[in-house]
Scaffold this motif. Structure first.
Motif, short mmCIF file in Angstrom:
data_model
loop_
_atom_site.label_atom_id
_atom_site.label_comp_id
_atom_site.label_asym_id
_atom_site.label_seq_id
_atom_site.Cartn_x
_atom_site.Cartn_y
_atom_site.Cartn_z
N ARG A 1 0.77 -1.13 -0.10
CA ARG A 1 0.07 -0.02 0.03
C ARG A 1 0.71 1.39 0.08
NH1 ARG A 1 -2.96 -2.67 3.99
NH2 ARG A 1 -2.83 -1.17 5.52
N GLY A 2 2.29 0.95 -0.20
CA GLY A 2 2.97 2.23 0.28
C GLY A 2 3.40 2.77 1.43
N GLU A 3 2.54 2.73 2.51
CA GLU A 3 2.18 2.83 3.90
C GLU A 3 3.81 2.92 4.66
OE1 GLU A 3 -2.24 3.30 4.64
OE2 GLU A 3 -1.09 1.70 5.83
N LEU A 4 4.62 2.12 4.59
CA LEU A 4 5.34 1.68 4.89
C LEU A 4 6.66 2.23 5.06
CD1 LEU A 4 6.36 -1.17 7.13
CD2 LEU A 4 7.59 -2.42 4.75
N TRP A 5 7.23 2.84 3.54
CA TRP A 5 8.46 3.48 3.22
C TRP A 5 7.64 4.57 3.27
CZ3 TRP A 5 10.56 -0.33 2.82
CH2 TRP A 5 10.47 -1.69 2.25
N GLN A 6 6.68 5.68 3.47
CA GLN A 6 6.10 6.76 3.51
C GLN A 6 6.30 6.66 5.78
OE1 GLN A 6 2.16 6.86 3.26
NE2 GLN A 6 2.32 9.82 2.88
N PHE A 7 6.02 6.18 6.33
CA PHE A 7 5.67 5.58 7.16
C PHE A 7 7.65 6.18 8.32
CE2 PHE A 7 1.13 4.54 8.62
CZ PHE A 7 0.76 4.77 8.02
N THR A 8 8.60 4.95 7.61
CA THR A 8 9.60 4.97 7.59
C THR A 8 10.31 6.04 7.44
OG1 THR A 8 9.19 2.11 7.62
CG2 THR A 8 11.47 3.46 7.98
N ALA A 9 9.98 6.87 6.23
CA ALA A 9 10.75 7.99 5.48
C ALA A 9 10.31 8.92 6.21
CB ALA A 9 10.32 7.84 4.08
N ILE A 10 8.82 9.21 6.82
CA ILE A 10 8.78 10.47 7.66
C ILE A 10 8.78 10.36 9.41
CG2 ILE A 10 6.45 9.88 8.39
CD1 ILE A 10 7.42 13.41 7.19
N SER A 11 9.16 9.36 9.24
CA SER A 11 9.63 8.83 11.28
C SER A 11 11.15 9.52 11.28
CB SER A 11 9.81 8.22 11.42
OG SER A 11 8.54 7.65 12.36
N LEU A 12 11.78 8.46 9.60
CA LEU A 12 13.28 8.81 9.89
C LEU A 12 14.04 10.39 9.42
CD1 LEU A 12 16.19 7.32 10.12
CD2 LEU A 12 15.98 6.89 7.78
N GLN A 13 12.91 10.98 8.56
CA GLN A 13 13.52 12.89 8.37
C GLN A 13 13.17 12.70 10.18
OE1 GLN A 13 11.36 14.50 5.41
NE2 GLN A 13 10.63 15.75 6.46
N ARG A 14 11.96 13.39 10.20
CA ARG A 14 12.24 13.61 11.91
C ARG A 14 13.21 13.66 12.88
NH1 ARG A 14 5.99 11.98 12.49
NH2 ARG A 14 4.56 13.70 10.67
N VAL A 15 13.76 12.63 12.84
CA VAL A 15 14.68 12.10 13.70
C VAL A 15 15.86 13.09 13.12
CG1 VAL A 15 16.14 10.18 14.59
CG2 VAL A 15 13.77 10.01 14.84
N ILE A 16 16.21 13.04 12.17
CA ILE A 16 17.17 13.23 11.76
C ILE A 16 17.29 14.73 11.25
CG2 ILE A 16 18.87 13.86 9.65
CD1 ILE A 16 18.16 11.27 8.43
N ILE A 17 16.04 16.06 11.60
CA ILE A 17 16.54 17.59 11.55
C ILE A 17 16.29 17.70 13.21
CG2 ILE A 17 14.04 19.29 10.79
CD1 ILE A 17 13.62 17.72 8.67
#
Length: 274
Positions: free
Chosen positions: A75-91
């Motif tokens: 459904r594309g959610e796994l990559w989207q959820f992982t990417a947004i969490s990773l982005q928040r942590v990095i920033i």
């Protein structure tokens, strides 16, 4: 006499052999993988299909968790959820770490700023970081800003504390040597003082990274429509324990990967400037 003379030599060689084997990266990887493999095997037998010891609604089988991941990926959610969490942590981690280095350096090097800021920062540090959540929501609503700021708060204090404490204990002879070469101000800081505290700095950064992942989950549990923390909450609300376990595993893997990446940077930096 000959027996008593050779036995100590053989005994002393055995520990050296053990240390030599564990010094090899491949051996360390194999030894470190034993416990996770055993845990997965125990998990498999606890949730055997047909006659599980633990019912699936409490603890799903490995196959069910993998299937949940496949469904989310399709459904594309796994990559989207992982990417947004990773982005928040990095920033958030980057913002908190940079502020921690800047203020830690200021207080660690200046007696005036130490006297002026340390009492206030000590009081702020005593506030449980999660207590900031209601205020952040009032100020920034439930958006990206409040999540990033919360993660930055979590990452700030480990870096600030380790850097400020380490700079106070830099060898004064080393600083004098730098000054004798004409270094001063920021040049002295980046050339002499910061390299001298690199191990402490990276210890603080790795602690801050752990805090950043912790505060990410807290931020996404409180208000988010995407991210692994949101996946945890959605799994709880829908009774999808497989998605909850999947999110926990992903958080653990991402946390370990980012920490390993930071460890590689630490080794490179210590070799380069330490």
């Amino acid at each position: 006499m000959s027996t008593t003379g050779t036995k100590p030599a053989r005994d002393s060689a055995e520990p050296r052999t053990g240390r030599g084997l564990l010094a090899r990266p491949g051996v360390r990887v194999i030894v470190g993988a034993v416990v996770p493999v055993v845990l997965i095997v125990v998990w498999f037998f606890l949730t055997l299909p047909g006659d599980p010891i633990v019912p699936p609604y409490k603890f799903p089988s490995p196959a069910a968790v993998i299937q949940a991941g496949v469904d989310l990926a399709e459904r594309g959610e796994l990559w989207q959820f992982t990417a947004i969490s990773l982005q928040r942590v990095i920033i958030g981690f980057a913002v908190g770490a940079l502020l921690g280095i800047a203020l830690g350096g200021l207080i660690g090097l200046s007696r005036f700023w130490d006297a002026a800021l340390s009492p206030t920062l000590g009081v702020v540090r005593a506030v449980p970081s999660l207590a900031w959540i209601p205020l952040l929501i009032v100020w920034f609503l439930i958006g990206e800003q409040s999540k990033i700021i919360l993660i930055a708060i979590g990452a700030f204090f480990p870096v600030f504390t380790t850097v400020s404490m380490a700079l106070r204990h830099v060898d004064p002879h080393l600083v004098e040597l730098g000054r004798s070469f004409g270094f001063g101000g920021l040049r002295l800081f980046f050339t002499v003082q910061l390299p001298a505290v690199l191990p402490s700095l990276f210890s603080g950064l790795r602690l801050a990274l752990v805090q950043a992942w912790l505060f990410l989950v807290a931020a996404e549990l409180l208000g988010a429509s995407m991210g692994l923390g949101f996946l945890l909450l959605r799994g709880q609300n829908n009774g999808r324990v497989d998605q909850i376990v999947l999110a926990i595993i992903l958080l653990a893997v991402l946390g370990k990967l980012t920490d390993s990446l930071l460890a590689v940077v630490q080794k490179w930096a210590v070799r380069r400037w330490g």
